[in-house]
Design a protein around this motif. Structure first.
Motif, PDB file in Angstrom:
ATOM      1  N   LEU A 108       0.837  -1.195   0.000  1.00 21.27           N
ATOM      2  CA  LEU A 108       0.000   0.000   0.000  1.00 21.27           C
ATOM      3  C   LEU A 108       0.872   1.245   0.000  1.00 21.27           C
ATOM      4  O   LEU A 108       1.710   1.416   0.889  1.00 21.27           O
ATOM      5  CB  LEU A 108      -0.894   0.041   1.255  1.00 21.27           C
ATOM      6  CG  LEU A 108      -2.185  -0.769   1.251  1.00 21.27           C
ATOM      7  CD1 LEU A 108      -2.850  -0.696   2.618  1.00 21.27           C
ATOM      8  CD2 LEU A 108      -3.135  -0.278   0.165  1.00 21.27           C
ATOM      9  N   GLY A 109       0.691   2.090  -0.996  1.00 24.28           N
ATOM     10  CA  GLY A 109       1.311   3.397  -0.993  1.00 24.28           C
ATOM     11  C   GLY A 109       2.791   3.447  -1.323  1.00 24.28           C
ATOM     12  O   GLY A 109       3.478   2.429  -1.402  1.00 24.28           O
ATOM     13  N   ASP A 120      -1.644   1.429   7.450  1.00 25.58           N
ATOM     14  CA  ASP A 120      -0.974   0.786   6.321  1.00 25.58           C
ATOM     15  C   ASP A 120       0.158  -0.117   6.798  1.00 25.58           C
ATOM     16  O   ASP A 120       0.348  -1.221   6.287  1.00 25.58           O
ATOM     17  CB  ASP A 120      -0.426   1.830   5.345  1.00 25.58           C
ATOM     18  CG  ASP A 120      -1.519   2.508   4.532  1.00 25.58           C
ATOM     19  OD1 ASP A 120      -2.695   2.099   4.650  1.00 25.58           O
ATOM     20  OD2 ASP A 120      -1.205   3.461   3.783  1.00 25.58           O
ATOM     21  N   ARG A 210      -1.312  -0.869  -4.803  1.00 19.87           N
ATOM     22  CA  ARG A 210      -0.334   0.065  -4.232  1.00 19.87           C
ATOM     23  C   ARG A 210      -0.786   1.511  -4.394  1.00 19.87           C
ATOM     24  O   ARG A 210      -0.669   2.316  -3.476  1.00 19.87           O
ATOM     25  CB  ARG A 210       1.040  -0.125  -4.883  1.00 19.87           C
ATOM     26  CG  ARG A 210       1.986   1.045  -4.672  1.00 19.87           C
ATOM     27  CD  ARG A 210       3.405   0.723  -5.051  1.00 19.87           C
ATOM     28  NE  ARG A 210       4.208   0.572  -3.853  1.00 19.87           N
ATOM     29  CZ  ARG A 210       5.412   0.017  -3.802  1.00 19.87           C
ATOM     30  NH1 ARG A 210       5.942  -0.488  -4.891  1.00 19.87           N
ATOM     31  NH2 ARG A 210       6.058  -0.063  -2.666  1.00 19.87           N
ATOM     32  N   ARG A 212      -3.777   2.535  -4.741  1.00 20.53           N
ATOM     33  CA  ARG A 212      -5.127   2.683  -4.205  1.00 20.53           C
ATOM     34  C   ARG A 212      -6.174   2.847  -5.315  1.00 20.53           C
ATOM     35  O   ARG A 212      -7.062   3.699  -5.243  1.00 20.53           O
ATOM     36  CB  ARG A 212      -5.183   3.845  -3.220  1.00 20.53           C
ATOM     37  CG  ARG A 212      -4.102   3.752  -2.137  1.00 20.53           C
ATOM     38  CD  ARG A 212      -4.140   4.911  -1.171  1.00 20.53           C
ATOM     39  NE  ARG A 212      -2.895   5.010  -0.426  1.00 20.53           N
ATOM     40  CZ  ARG A 212      -2.557   4.286   0.643  1.00 20.53           C
ATOM     41  NH1 ARG A 212      -3.395   3.390   1.090  1.00 20.53           N
ATOM     42  NH2 ARG A 212      -1.398   4.441   1.244  1.00 20.53           N
TER      43      ARG A 212
END
Length: 269
Positions: A108-109, A120, A210, A212
């Motif tokens: 994520l991110g 996260d 990743r 979103r």
């Protein structure tokens, strides 16, 4: 004689986590074609059912007179309670698992350290690390008692070399690499095999998650080169599982031809 002997996989019971999409789904299909029985586990039962139907069709089309049993079991590997009761949900005739593929995982991110949310961080560690370890612990004692089995963990290039914007994901995949090495050493007195598959860039839902859901940002990750696809990694997993019993591929590092590290790639093609 072919170097790929699929008969070694005949009637083997294979459990795959994260089997609803991407690498997990592609791996399930290849094991089905090779004559294995496959237990598909993931959070989304509806998606798993689609994959199970595809496995049945692939097995029938292959003409292999072995395997052909497919089970769908709902499992969120970040949920300790679900993992604790997971084995009981597997059909009794498939509970003696021969190959465990720990595939469930995500990122994520791209926030840098100092800006990463606690939620996260926790989500990635609960799935990528704690979930993988907890699922393994459900089966490793039985593997040792039976003196057979194969644990295949899906690591990453991120577990070999960290990169900016991947602080938590890289940490989780370094943990997987370390855990795999520990398993290898602790099971050295058995016939249980331990493998880590370490992919580079693979174009699946990975980057979409990743970013979103931002498909344009996800697509930009692969612009200018030909990335790996889920089928490429599935082939390496099934290849590792099909080796003779005395052969263990401890680490398989797989990159697109124009990638040399997480941050070094050629995008002129």
């Amino acid at each position: 004689m072919s170097v790929f002997n699929s008969s070694r996989l005949h009637n083997k019971n294979v459990l795959i986590t994260g089997a609803s999409v991407g690498i997990g789904a592609a791996t399930a299909l290849l094991f089905a074609k090779a004559g294995s029985n496959v237990i598909l586990a993931a959070r989304r039962v509806d998606a798993l059912t689609v994959v199970a139907d595809a496995c049945k069709a692939a097995h029938k089309e292959s003409g292999v007179q072995a395997g052909g049993k497919f089970a769908v079991v709902q499992l969120d590997v970040s949920d300790r309670k679900q993992i604790a009761s997971f084995v009981e949900k597997i059909p009794e005739d498939l509970r003696k698992v021969d190959v465990l593929v720990n595939n469930a995982g995500f990122v994520l991110g791209v926030e840098k350290i100092g800006d990463i949310s606690e939620d996260d961080m926790e989500a990635m560690f609960r799935t990528n690390v704690f979930g993988l370890i907890s699922v393994t612990q459900q089966f490793v004692k039985d593997f040792r008692a039976r003196n057979t089995g194969h644990i295949i963990n899906i690591g990453s290039v991120a577990g070999r070399e960290p990169y900016a914007g991947g602080g938590i994901y890289c940490a989780t995949k370094h943990a997987v690499n370390s855990f795999n090495g520990t398993l290898l050493r602790e099971l050295v007195d058995t016939k249980v095999r331990v493998t880590e598959i370490q992919p580079g860039m693979v174009e699946t839902e990975f980057s979409v998650v990743r970013f979103r859901g931002d498909k344009s940002k996800a697509d930009s990750v692969y612009q200018g080169l030909q990335p790996l696809v889920a089928q490429d990694i599935a082939e390496e997993i099934v290849w590792a599982a099909s080796r003779p019993p005395h052969v263990n591929l401890a680490e398989v590092y797989v990159l697109p031809v124009n990638q040399a590290s997480p941050t070094l790639s050629y995008r002129g093609n």
